[in-house]
Design a protein around this motif. Sequence first.
Motif, mmCIF file in Angstrom:
data_model
loop_
_atom_site.group_PDB
_atom_site.id
_atom_site.type_symbol
_atom_site.label_atom_id
_atom_site.label_comp_id
_atom_site.label_asym_id
_atom_site.label_seq_id
_atom_site.Cartn_x
_atom_site.Cartn_y
_atom_site.Cartn_z
ATOM 1 N N ILE A 1 0.563 -1.200 -0.085
ATOM 2 C CA ILE A 1 -0.040 -0.013 -0.196
ATOM 3 C C ILE A 1 0.848 1.377 0.069
ATOM 4 O O ILE A 1 0.701 2.091 -0.826
ATOM 5 C CB ILE A 1 -0.952 0.207 1.417
ATOM 6 N N LEU A 2 1.807 1.214 0.863
ATOM 7 C CA LEU A 2 2.696 2.441 0.888
ATOM 8 C C LEU A 2 3.452 2.383 -0.549
ATOM 9 O O LEU A 2 3.529 3.732 -0.969
ATOM 10 C CB LEU A 2 3.755 2.096 2.032
ATOM 11 N N PHE A 3 3.910 1.560 -1.108
ATOM 12 C CA PHE A 3 4.656 1.540 -2.551
ATOM 13 C C PHE A 3 3.507 2.377 -3.546
ATOM 14 O O PHE A 3 3.867 3.304 -3.781
ATOM 15 C CB PHE A 3 4.651 0.272 -3.044
ATOM 16 N N TRP A 4 2.321 1.727 -3.407
ATOM 17 C CA TRP A 4 1.468 2.682 -4.369
ATOM 18 C C TRP A 4 0.958 3.793 -3.898
ATOM 19 O O TRP A 4 0.791 4.782 -4.851
ATOM 20 C CB TRP A 4 0.217 1.695 -4.785
ATOM 21 N N THR A 5 0.753 4.115 -2.659
ATOM 22 C CA THR A 5 0.418 5.652 -2.414
ATOM 23 C C THR A 5 1.652 6.545 -2.770
ATOM 24 O O THR A 5 1.268 7.620 -2.860
ATOM 25 C CB THR A 5 0.263 5.664 -0.765
ATOM 26 N N THR A 6 2.751 6.118 -2.602
ATOM 27 C CA THR A 6 3.899 6.834 -2.954
ATOM 28 C C THR A 6 3.966 7.134 -4.121
ATOM 29 O O THR A 6 4.229 8.473 -4.665
ATOM 30 C CB THR A 6 5.175 6.270 -2.540
ATOM 31 N N ILE A 7 3.863 6.203 -5.132
ATOM 32 C CA ILE A 7 3.777 6.474 -6.673
ATOM 33 C C ILE A 7 2.567 7.362 -6.928
ATOM 34 O O ILE A 7 2.601 8.257 -7.749
ATOM 35 C CB ILE A 7 3.581 5.007 -7.310
ATOM 36 N N ASN A 8 1.308 7.279 -6.419
ATOM 37 C CA ASN A 8 0.224 8.007 -6.613
ATOM 38 C C ASN A 8 0.455 9.491 -6.313
ATOM 39 O O ASN A 8 0.185 10.400 -7.004
ATOM 40 C CB ASN A 8 -1.036 7.229 -5.866
ATOM 41 N N GLY B 1 -0.297 11.010 -0.971
ATOM 42 C CA GLY B 1 -0.643 9.889 -1.324
ATOM 43 C C GLY B 1 -1.578 9.097 -0.470
ATOM 44 O O GLY B 1 -2.451 8.292 -0.408
ATOM 45 N N LEU B 2 -0.959 9.197 1.030
ATOM 46 C CA LEU B 2 -1.563 8.326 1.976
ATOM 47 C C LEU B 2 -2.899 9.022 2.336
ATOM 48 O O LEU B 2 -3.920 8.306 2.618
ATOM 49 C CB LEU B 2 -0.775 8.410 3.368
ATOM 50 N N ALA B 3 -2.791 10.311 2.096
ATOM 51 C CA ALA B 3 -4.041 10.941 2.544
ATOM 52 C C ALA B 3 -5.463 10.617 1.718
ATOM 53 O O ALA B 3 -6.417 10.352 1.982
ATOM 54 C CB ALA B 3 -3.974 12.417 2.363
ATOM 55 N N ILE B 4 -4.814 10.482 0.428
ATOM 56 C CA ILE B 4 -5.951 10.225 -0.741
ATOM 57 C C ILE B 4 -6.227 8.816 -0.555
ATOM 58 O O ILE B 4 -7.521 8.236 -0.703
ATOM 59 C CB ILE B 4 -5.286 10.447 -2.111
#
Lengths: 201, 201
Positions: free
Chosen positions: A166-173, B174-177
Amino acid sequence: MSRNQQINEEKKEERKKKILSGALKLFAKRGLVATKISDIAQETAMSQGLIYHYYNSKEDIYTELIKTAFKKLIEACYILEKTEATPKGKIIMAIEGLLKGLTDNEDTALYHLLIAQATVSDVTPNEARTIIKEHNTVPYDVMTRIFEQGQKDGTIYHHNARELSILFWTTINGLAIYKSSHGAKSFTPDLSIITSMFFKK
Amino acid sequence: MSRNQQINEEKKEERKKKILSGALKLFAKRGLVATKISDIAQETAMSQGLIYHYYNSKEDIYTELIKTAFKKLIEACYILEKTEATPKGKIIMAIEGLLKGLTDNEDTALYHLLIAQATVSDVTPNEARTIIKEHNTVPYDVMTRIFEQGQKDGTIYHHNARELSILFWTTINGLAIYKSSHGAKSFTPDLSIITSMFFKK
DNA sequence: GTCTATATCCAGATAGAC
DNA sequence: GTCTATCTGGATATAGAC
């Protein structure tokens, strides 16, 4: 199908692609509701009525884009998973590939932004919502498996693999969204900074 | 101002706060255009007409929320910067504080989402756009300074401090979203994973 | 201050000529 | 296939009663 019919089909597909490409930019930056059919018409240099010759509604165009977005993303995920490489190697390839996409190809960030918006928003059309529900977990699942393998071979920190994913993808996002407003070339983080979240030293 | 006038003023402020609070949820999740005044009215259990007694337009409400969002964010930044602590300590406090906000307070993620949307979107009202332009760099600047100090005292990796700051904020964003769609309590990453991007071992 | 009713505008979608 | 003209619905904002 006759030869002429086939050529016409191709022409039609071309036109549809042109509409999608114009619509992507608008939907990503304004969202579904704020994007007017007249905007799409202007962006693609067509008349408003002509858009309806190719698509039945604004929501259809939107849903089609969501489909494409997931198709691209998921395909890349599966290719990554099947590659001959160590888990650590795969993670590096994933980050490199994503960063490269975000800097070299304007559409990449827009697709990420579109998915992010469609996932968060509660005015997302039902058909698009269904697609998201069915496909959204795939990238998370794939990265979770890769992280788990990396933990087995001792190269990845032993945090919960799902959370790492999740952290991987939220960072990319987060990066994709930053780039959507500041420009694709605005800045590209050092690969090693991101990997340091996951790899043991 | 008479005693009665003052009480009325307070009542009025109460009502305005109620409108803002309802509107925040809607704007963050749907965007400016997809949020109807009737939605806000329903959410706050007022009539549609009454909303216009407190605000002149939908855009006014939106702009007010953007103001509040930056006020909160920037205030937190300055408090952080003035705190007695090492650079490393400040970064830990920042991440802890942000993660805590994102998990404990529904509105925190919504404010982040609102800012993200307003920054990206090109249907953001001009007044809101101006506020963003004037204030958006502050959080980046503050974190850049803290990273620079941490590099001087040898606790932070020697990458470009500005880029570390951008990466810091895009990660939080990213985390917030993610939390906006999966729920505030859905998952909170381990502090140590995020700090490992910045701190030397 | 609060409500209901409504004027006005604008966007999605359709119809029909070419 | 492509365009212009138009129907229709719905949303913002206002007016005016209570």
